[in-house]
Scaffold this active site. Structure first.
Site, PDB file in Angstrom:
ATOM      1  N   ASP A 196       0.868  -1.163   0.000  1.00 28.63           N
ATOM      2  CA  ASP A 196       0.000   0.000   0.000  1.00 28.63           C
ATOM      3  C   ASP A 196       0.914   1.226   0.000  1.00 28.63           C
ATOM      4  O   ASP A 196       2.067   1.175   0.461  1.00 28.63           O
ATOM      5  CB  ASP A 196      -0.923  -0.005   1.220  1.00 28.63           C
ATOM      6  CG  ASP A 196      -2.180   0.821   0.997  1.00 28.63           C
ATOM      7  OD1 ASP A 196      -2.196   1.641   0.049  1.00 28.63           O
ATOM      8  OD2 ASP A 196      -3.153   0.660   1.751  1.00 28.63           O
ATOM      9  N   GLU A 256     -17.518  10.581   4.375  1.00 26.95           N
ATOM     10  CA  GLU A 256     -17.040   9.221   4.659  1.00 26.95           C
ATOM     11  C   GLU A 256     -16.066   8.824   3.565  1.00 26.95           C
ATOM     12  O   GLU A 256     -16.358   8.958   2.386  1.00 26.95           O
ATOM     13  CB  GLU A 256     -18.188   8.215   4.782  1.00 26.95           C
ATOM     14  CG  GLU A 256     -19.015   8.021   3.524  1.00 26.95           C
ATOM     15  CD  GLU A 256     -19.909   6.798   3.575  1.00 26.95           C
ATOM     16  OE1 GLU A 256     -19.760   5.951   4.481  1.00 26.95           O
ATOM     17  OE2 GLU A 256     -20.771   6.681   2.696  1.00 26.95           O
TER      18      GLU A 256
END
Length: 816
Positions: free
Chosen positions: A223, A561
């Site tokens: 990542d 969000e």
């Protein structure tokens, strides 16, 4: 290759090496629900919406379109160097388990169930990569391995103490399926640690499970920034060089970031040797060869720009949006007659960003819910009515923008578009823009402009709905570590700073001018406000006054969000939520609508579950449409009018309150998801209504088998209504007692289209592995005992269906 050349190729941004005829290539591209961050592309429903379709074939087709458009962009750039977001290795799908609805990135996943997640992952991977593993159209990357689902605020350094049971029953099965069944060619390791070892340096994950047990032969990517986290967040290594060495030796082949530049230091100090570099480079260059790069066989060279957003792709986006909509309640008010006069209210009714979700491309012709309903219903009154949350900005709606000061002015502002960044000469395009809500990520805002440099001047009037204080803002969706665009806002020819509060004594047109020069790499522009709550509610009441029915678009948005956001308001924290309740301003809007005495239809638009307790009790109908993609407004309008029969099913549990859940930071599965939750959900996993009715009959007789034998279950599903519809037949297994707290588990599903009065015999071949259980030590086996199977339109006790008993004799241990 020299050591320096080798190391240069192990970061996502790999430079060209001319003497080897090796082109530059950036491995970082995105394709979660459409090709992302690289200009115009087909935008499908967000991944959680795709999961709500429970349609493997559709998800496979979506993956196929994504890889085709990636190839088209790759080929039209030319055969030379390919930069960020322009490559053929797509960092998707995200198959982390959406274990807690407070996680802001749960929208990127396929929900809370490892079986559904795994099956949809296999379908999407198959669409991305194609049927020839030696010549994939693109390479999918299953992420983030593993045990990663928030909180966002601590994602770079948190350590998960996960039990062997939870690891093997919940967090790893979808990854195993992606590798073993889906043959995924790339996997991304996560930010977090597991029992003290960061995922990108974790031998248990990357060697014991991924390569040894599952037989993975592709490459592992970190990542982005995760290797740096190993040193400076987890303190797993003293230096970046040591962290890079540990990641490399554990099996992380590609560094998304800059950290592997320190491998030269690691090599010199003996932390790694040349063979470590060669092992990872071999995997990376094998992938490039399979993709047809650098003189290798390219089977997809003929895919051109005409394959971006084709008619077929646009139709598939609409079909996906239709299938993703879940009808949660209907007291008979739906479907609406198209002659009905509608009041459309709510902050999500007319926002492009709510269609696109996160990790998206630029939608070519986005249809908001307001636009979709206007296309089918002749009379639609509109009012925004509320912001998303307290003290949050909302896009200024068309009702507050006007081209002229008098009553004859059109809604919106006049935009003058120049083909240069200095407003020079005559504008290339002049048009009226109903709102200023633009996604401009590597895409020009109008025909005839280049995406790199242009300017726009908007002119018109701002019409405050009532006297009061208004906070004004121009939001630029800013790129990271780059040159930013320039913007200037004027009200009555006076400059207005971002966030400035303006007081207006009356509802009178105020001259507005906005100048925007695209000189950097920012990816969007929105004109926003914070308006007085009373004024917005009064506007909503006026819109409702002449309506036959009210459609309220409420919920969340990618602004509140998502991934590591800076948004902070009651109920929200850094991209996650601290409450599942509908934010207070929106709740007040619904109560205002109900007080009118007219039918109220609530459409939830969000990436995660919202506790719609009030709506379930008081609204006449409730639907959830997720972030539905470019055609979301059309699909919603078709569903409300009955042209589309709703058929989506929930891929997550809707809880009544966050108080029903364990602490967000607790990764134990006890008390979470339908498989372990002991309370009463608001709406259960697998749930969804239809305008049709279905029945189940004739299950297979009870069966007794030896452990490891195959099982086939048959059931007749009938459409017992007068209209055609889709049913999602689901198979749940309830294990014997003492199964680690597991209540039941999904082990099969089929989506069926049935004409009115039609019946169909559905057959399910149950994989022995899906009938297995895991003990406290993480060991998996098919255990003897009496198992109960339920086949129906939802979970046992929640939907029509039939039951049978499966008795397993003997025991069979299974490998990881």
């Amino acid at each position: 290759m020299t050591a320096a050349e080798k190391i240069s190729q192990m970061r996502n941004s790999a430079p060209a090496i001319p003497r080897l005829n090796l082109s530059a290539y950036d491995w970082w591209s995105e394709g979660l629900h459409g090709l992302a961050r690289n200009g115009q592309a087909t935008v499908f429903p967000q991944a959680i919406g795709l999961a709500a379709t429970w349609d493997r074939d559709l998800v496979r087709q979506v993956g196929d379109v994504v890889s085709t458009e990636a190839r088209a962009k790759f080929n039209t750039v030319g055969k030379g160097d390919h930069g960020l977001y322009g490559g053929l290795n797509l960092f998707a799908p995200n198959i982390n388990i959406f274990r807690d609805p407070r996680w802001g990135r749960g929208q990127e996943t396929y929900g809370e169930d490892p079986y559904l997640t795994g099956k949809l992952a296999v379908a999407f991977i198959g669409g991305i990569q194609g049927s020839d593993p030696d010549h994939p159209k693109a390479i999918a990357t299953a992420k983030h391995l593993a045990v990663h689902s928030g909180p966002e605020s601590g994602r770079h350094g948190f350590d998960v103490d996960v039990s062997p049971y939870d690891l093997e029953t919940t967090y790893l099965p979808a990854f195993r399926r992606a590798v073993v069944e889906g043959k995924v060619q790339s996997v991304m390791c996560a930010y977090n640690s597991i029992e003290g070892a960061p995922a990108c340096g974790n031998d248990m994950l990357l060697q014991r499970h991924l390569r040894t047990a599952w037989g993975f032969t592709g490459f592992v990517a970190s990542d982005c920034g995760a290797v740096d986290d190993m040193a400076h967040a987890h303190f797993f290594a003293a230096t970046t060089a040591e962290a890079s060495a540990k990641a490399l030796r554990a099996g992380t082949d590609l560094d998304c970031g800059w950290e592997y530049g320190s491998l030269d230091e690691a090599l010199k100090s003996g932390l790694i040797n040349d063979s470590d570099l060669d092992l990872s480079l071999g995997r990376l260059f094998a992938a490039r060869r399979r993709l047809g790069m650098d003189g290798s066989v390219d089977l997809y060279a003929a895919i051109g720009a005409d394959q971006i957003h084709t008619r077929r792709a646009a139709q598939l986006a609409l079909e996906a949006a239709r299938e993703s909509i879940v009808l949660l309640k209907n007291n008979g008010v739906l479907p609406l007659k198209t002659s009905a006069r509608l009041a459309v209210i709510g902050p999500d009714a007319d926002a492009v960003e709510v269609l696109e979700g996160n990790y998206h491309g630029v939608a070519v012709n986005p249809v908001t819910p307001l636009a979709g309903l206007r296309g089918l219903f002749p009379t639609v009154a509109y009012a925004q009515g509320a912001p998303l949350a307290e003290n949050s900005y909302a896009n200024i709606p068309e009702t507050a923008l006007q081209t002229g000061a008098g009553p004859g002015g059109a809604a919106g502002l006049v935009g003058e578009y120049f083909d240069n960044p200095t407003f020079s000469g005559n504008p290339r395009v002049v048009r009226v823009d109903r709102t200023l809500d633009f996604d401009l990520d590597r895409a020009a805002p109008a025909a005839g402009l280049e995406k790199a440099a242009y300017s726009v001047r908007w002119k018109g009037y701002f019409i405050p709905p009532a006297a009061g204080d208004y906070r004004m803002n121009v939001r630029l969706d800013q790129c990271w570590n780059c040159v930013h665009d320039q913007v200037r806002l004027f009200i009555n020819e006076q400059p207005v700073e971002a966030g400035a509060v303006l007081h207006f004594d009356e509802k009178r047109p105020q001259r507005l001018r906005l100048e925007f020069a695209h000189v950097g790499a920012d990816s969007g522009l929105r004109l926003q406000w914070m308006a007085p709550q009373g004024a917005q509610l009064d506007e909503a009441a006026a819109a409702i006054d002449g309506a036959d029915a009210i459609v309220a678009f409420v919920g969340l948005s990618p602004d509140v969000e998502g991934e590591e956001l800076g948004f902070d308001a009651p109920g929200f924290a850094g991209g996650d939520r601290t409450s599942l309740d509908l934010p207070a301003p929106q709740q007040k809007l619904l109560e205002t609508a109900k007080a009118s005495g007219k039918p109220v239809i609530v459409v939830l638009m969000s990436g995660g579950a919202v506790a719609l307790n009030w709506a379930k009790a008081h609204a006449d109908a409730v639907l959830t449409a997720w972030y539905p993609g470019e055609a979301g407004g059309t699909a919603i309008a078709e569903t409300l009018s009955g042209r589309n029969n709703p058929s989506g099913r929930l891929p997550v549990t809707f809880y009544q309150s966050a108080r029903d859940l364990p602490a967000f930071i607790d990764y134990r599965m006890a008390g979470r998801t339908y498989r372990y939750f002991n309370g009463t959900p608001l709406f259960p996993f697998g749930y969804g209504l239809s305008y049709s009715r279905f029945s189940y009959s004739g299950p297979s007789p009870d069966q007794t088998i030896q452990a490891g034998q195959p099982v086939r279950v048959k059931v007749t599903v009938a459409n017992i209504s007068a209209r055609a519809g889709d049913e999602v037949a689901q198979v749940y297994m309830t294990p014997p007692a003492d199964a680690g707290g597991l209540k039941r588990a999904l082990i099969g599903f089929q989506r069926l289209h049935l004409a009115a009065g039609q019946s169909h015999e559905a057959s399910f071949d149950l994989d022995p592995r899906d009938l297995s259980l895991v003990d406290a030590h993480g060991e998996r086996a098919i255990e003897p005992g009496v198992y109960h199977l339920f086949i129906g339109g939802g979970q046992p006790g929640e939907a029509a269906g039939v039951e049978m008993t499966l008795t397993i004799n003997g025991r069979m241990a299974l490998k990881r």
